[in-house]
Motif scaffolding. Structure first.
Motif, PDB file in Angstrom:
ATOM      1  N   GLU A  59       7.862   7.203  -4.302  1.00 14.96           N
ATOM      2  CA  GLU A  59       9.231   7.716  -4.380  1.00 14.96           C
ATOM      3  C   GLU A  59      10.172   6.937  -3.472  1.00 14.96           C
ATOM      4  OE1 GLU A  59       8.861  11.821  -3.418  1.00 14.96           O
ATOM      5  OE2 GLU A  59       8.222  12.417  -5.436  1.00 14.96           O
ATOM      6  N   ARG A  60       9.653   6.467  -2.344  1.00 12.27           N
ATOM      7  CA  ARG A  60      10.493   5.760  -1.373  1.00 12.27           C
ATOM      8  C   ARG A  60      10.703   4.300  -1.749  1.00 12.27           C
ATOM      9  NH1 ARG A  60       8.249   6.233   4.432  1.00 12.27           N
ATOM     10  NH2 ARG A  60       8.780   8.390   3.990  1.00 12.27           N
ATOM     11  N   TYR A  61       9.605   3.624  -2.195  1.00 11.36           N
ATOM     12  CA  TYR A  61       9.689   2.177  -2.395  1.00 11.36           C
ATOM     13  C   TYR A  61       9.616   1.741  -3.861  1.00 11.36           C
ATOM     14  CZ  TYR A  61       8.631   2.032   2.624  1.00 11.36           C
ATOM     15  OH  TYR A  61       8.663   2.205   3.991  1.00 11.36           O
ATOM     16  N   GLY A  62       9.187   2.637  -4.756  1.00  9.29           N
ATOM     17  CA  GLY A  62       8.946   2.237  -6.135  1.00  9.29           C
ATOM     18  C   GLY A  62       7.463   1.994  -6.356  1.00  9.29           C
ATOM     19  N   PRO A  63       7.013   1.965  -7.614  1.00 12.60           N
ATOM     20  CA  PRO A  63       5.578   1.862  -7.897  1.00 12.60           C
ATOM     21  C   PRO A  63       4.934   0.543  -7.506  1.00 12.60           C
ATOM     22  CG  PRO A  63       6.857   1.711  -9.920  1.00 12.60           C
ATOM     23  CD  PRO A  63       7.817   2.104  -8.833  1.00 12.60           C
ATOM     24  N   VAL A  64       5.731  -0.541  -7.469  1.00 13.37           N
ATOM     25  CA  VAL A  64       5.184  -1.859  -7.118  1.00 13.37           C
ATOM     26  C   VAL A  64       5.908  -2.368  -5.878  1.00 13.37           C
ATOM     27  CG1 VAL A  64       4.731  -4.201  -7.885  1.00 13.37           C
ATOM     28  CG2 VAL A  64       4.700  -2.329  -9.546  1.00 13.37           C
ATOM     29  N   HIS A  65       5.249  -2.237  -4.726  1.00 14.93           N
ATOM     30  CA  HIS A  65       5.848  -2.670  -3.458  1.00 14.93           C
ATOM     31  C   HIS A  65       4.726  -2.896  -2.457  1.00 14.93           C
ATOM     32  CE1 HIS A  65       8.217  -2.512   0.272  1.00 14.93           C
ATOM     33  NE2 HIS A  65       9.273  -2.761  -0.469  1.00 14.93           N
ATOM     34  N   GLU A  66       4.942  -3.831  -1.530  1.00 11.78           N
ATOM     35  CA  GLU A  66       3.899  -4.148  -0.543  1.00 11.78           C
ATOM     36  C   GLU A  66       3.553  -2.963   0.343  1.00 11.78           C
ATOM     37  OE1 GLU A  66       6.995  -6.083   2.762  1.00 11.78           O
ATOM     38  OE2 GLU A  66       5.372  -7.274   1.910  1.00 11.78           O
ATOM     39  N   ASN A  67       4.478  -2.007   0.487  1.00 12.83           N
ATOM     40  CA  ASN A  67       4.212  -0.824   1.305  1.00 12.83           C
ATOM     41  C   ASN A  67       3.581   0.322   0.525  1.00 12.83           C
ATOM     42  OD1 ASN A  67       5.156  -1.902   3.727  1.00 12.83           O
ATOM     43  ND2 ASN A  67       7.272  -1.316   3.298  1.00 12.83           N
ATOM     44  N   VAL A  68       3.204   0.063  -0.735  1.00 14.30           N
ATOM     45  CA  VAL A  68       2.564   1.093  -1.566  1.00 14.30           C
ATOM     46  C   VAL A  68       1.169   0.604  -1.956  1.00 14.30           C
ATOM     47  CG1 VAL A  68       2.764   2.561  -3.601  1.00 14.30           C
ATOM     48  CG2 VAL A  68       4.826   1.769  -2.446  1.00 14.30           C
ATOM     49  N   PRO A  69       0.166   0.879  -1.121  1.00 10.76           N
ATOM     50  CA  PRO A  69      -1.193   0.448  -1.445  1.00 10.76           C
ATOM     51  C   PRO A  69      -1.787   1.292  -2.564  1.00 10.76           C
ATOM     52  CG  PRO A  69      -1.201   1.762   0.551  1.00 10.76           C
ATOM     53  CD  PRO A  69       0.236   1.581   0.171  1.00 10.76           C
ATOM     54  N   PRO A  70      -2.860   0.829  -3.207  1.00  9.35           N
ATOM     55  CA  PRO A  70      -3.539   1.627  -4.229  1.00  9.35           C
ATOM     56  C   PRO A  70      -4.053   2.946  -3.635  1.00  9.35           C
ATOM     57  CG  PRO A  70      -4.304  -0.653  -4.275  1.00  9.35           C
ATOM     58  CD  PRO A  70      -3.478  -0.493  -3.035  1.00  9.35           C
ATOM     59  N   LEU A  71      -4.185   3.955  -4.472  1.00  6.53           N
ATOM     60  CA  LEU A  71      -4.632   5.266  -4.010  1.00  6.53           C
ATOM     61  C   LEU A  71      -5.979   5.177  -3.306  1.00  6.53           C
ATOM     62  CD1 LEU A  71      -4.188   8.328  -3.894  1.00  6.53           C
ATOM     63  CD2 LEU A  71      -5.255   8.482  -6.161  1.00  6.53           C
ATOM     64  N   GLU A  72      -6.895   4.364  -3.836  1.00  6.30           N
ATOM     65  CA  GLU A  72      -8.222   4.237  -3.229  1.00  6.30           C
ATOM     66  C   GLU A  72      -8.128   3.696  -1.807  1.00  6.30           C
ATOM     67  OE1 GLU A  72      -7.286   2.978  -6.080  1.00  6.30           O
ATOM     68  OE2 GLU A  72      -8.319   4.316  -7.508  1.00  6.30           O
ATOM     69  N   GLU A  73      -7.210   2.769  -1.588  1.00  9.59           N
ATOM     70  CA  GLU A  73      -7.014   2.215  -0.244  1.00  9.59           C
ATOM     71  C   GLU A  73      -6.442   3.269   0.701  1.00  9.59           C
ATOM     72  OE1 GLU A  73      -4.341  -1.246   1.950  1.00  9.59           O
ATOM     73  OE2 GLU A  73      -4.992  -1.546  -0.127  1.00  9.59           O
ATOM     74  N   LEU A  74      -5.542   4.093   0.188  1.00 12.07           N
ATOM     75  CA  LEU A  74      -4.979   5.166   1.008  1.00 12.07           C
ATOM     76  C   LEU A  74      -6.051   6.168   1.407  1.00 12.07           C
ATOM     77  CD1 LEU A  74      -1.531   5.994  -0.641  1.00 12.07           C
ATOM     78  CD2 LEU A  74      -1.927   5.266   1.716  1.00 12.07           C
ATOM     79  N   ILE A  75      -6.960   6.478   0.488  1.00 14.28           N
ATOM     80  CA  ILE A  75      -8.047   7.404   0.804  1.00 14.28           C
ATOM     81  C   ILE A  75      -8.893   6.848   1.940  1.00 14.28           C
ATOM     82  CG2 ILE A  75     -10.211   8.389  -0.054  1.00 14.28           C
ATOM     83  CD1 ILE A  75      -8.874   8.683  -2.782  1.00 14.28           C
ATOM     84  N   ARG A  76      -9.237   5.560   1.847  1.00 11.23           N
ATOM     85  CA  ARG A  76     -10.037   4.940   2.912  1.00 11.23           C
ATOM     86  C   ARG A  76      -9.282   4.911   4.232  1.00 11.23           C
ATOM     87  NH1 ARG A  76     -11.214   1.326  -1.362  1.00 11.23           N
ATOM     88  NH2 ARG A  76      -9.743  -0.201  -0.522  1.00 11.23           N
TER      89      ARG A  76
END
Length: 228
Positions: free
Chosen positions: A167-184
């Protein structure tokens, strides 16, 4: 809604404590203090000045020299508060992915924690504060009139964080990692912060997995009223 002079809200990353803390503070007319932003500010400053985030002594000296201020938002750009470091507005800078990766290491140093906890207690002594973090009720403000501990499953917390970043950066942005990476990443932060994430004995524990923000607010409201 009127309330106690100091409210402590704790919980792990993505549990909803920032959203609930900000809304509760706004409803009560209180200052919202996200203590995590203070650790992020130190992490940002360390990265900015090239200070080793694994050197607790150097970080504490850096933090001691820095003028870190959290105040009511003065710009209508979606921010919950304004954070300045030595007069520079870093509200969004401290949310960068490199700062997120560094903040757990920074906050793990006892020297840094001791210094920032002293500052947080000074802010709370002014009253009319909703303070949010990992160990506010148990360590920082053990005498807070109301202590809330919000929690949620790892998967739900990662999903919320991913939605927030999109919501903040858009779906494709360097500050939006994949969900799996966020879980880790959240799992790693949980392991590092485990000793600082225990609820206070007298905290109200609320599981937020299946609750909307308004429902969490409704759950908290009677406790706020009881402390008036």
């Amino acid at each position: 809604m009127s309330g106690p002079q100091c409210i402590a809200i704790d919980g792990p990353a993505g549990s909803g404590k920032s959203t609930i803390g900000e809304q509760l503070a706004r409803r009560l007319g209180y200052l919202y203090v996200d203590t995590g932003a203070m650790y992020r500010a130190v992490a940002w400053l360390a990265l900015h000045e090239g200070v080793d985030i694994n050197d607790g002594s150097a970080l504490s000296q850096l933090a001691r020299r820095a003028d870190i201020v959290i105040n009511h938002p003065h710009i209508s750009d979606g921010r919950q508060y304004t954070v300045t470091v030595n007069g520079q507005d870093v509200t969004w800078d401290i949310r960068r992915s490199d700062v997120t990766r560094a903040v757990s290491a920074v906050s793990s140093h006892p020297e840094v924690r001791k210094l920032l906890i002293e500052q947080q207690r000074m802010m709370a002594r002014q009253g009319r504060v909703v303070m949010v973090g990992r160990d506010i009720g148990a360590v920082v403000l053990p005498d807070a009139e109301l202590k809330i501990y919000l929690t949620a499953s790892l998967a739900e917390r990662a999903r919320r964080r991913h939605t927030e970043l999109v919501e903040r950066y858009g779906p494709v942005h360097e500050n939006v990692p994949p969900l799996e990476e966020l879980i880790r990443d959240i799992e790693r932060r949980d392991e590092i912060d485990h000793d600082n994430m225990q609820p206070a004995i007298d905290a109200i524990v609320i599981e937020t997995d299946y609750l909307s923000v308004p429902q969490v607010m409704e759950t908290i409201a009677p406790y706020v009223e009881d402390t008036v």
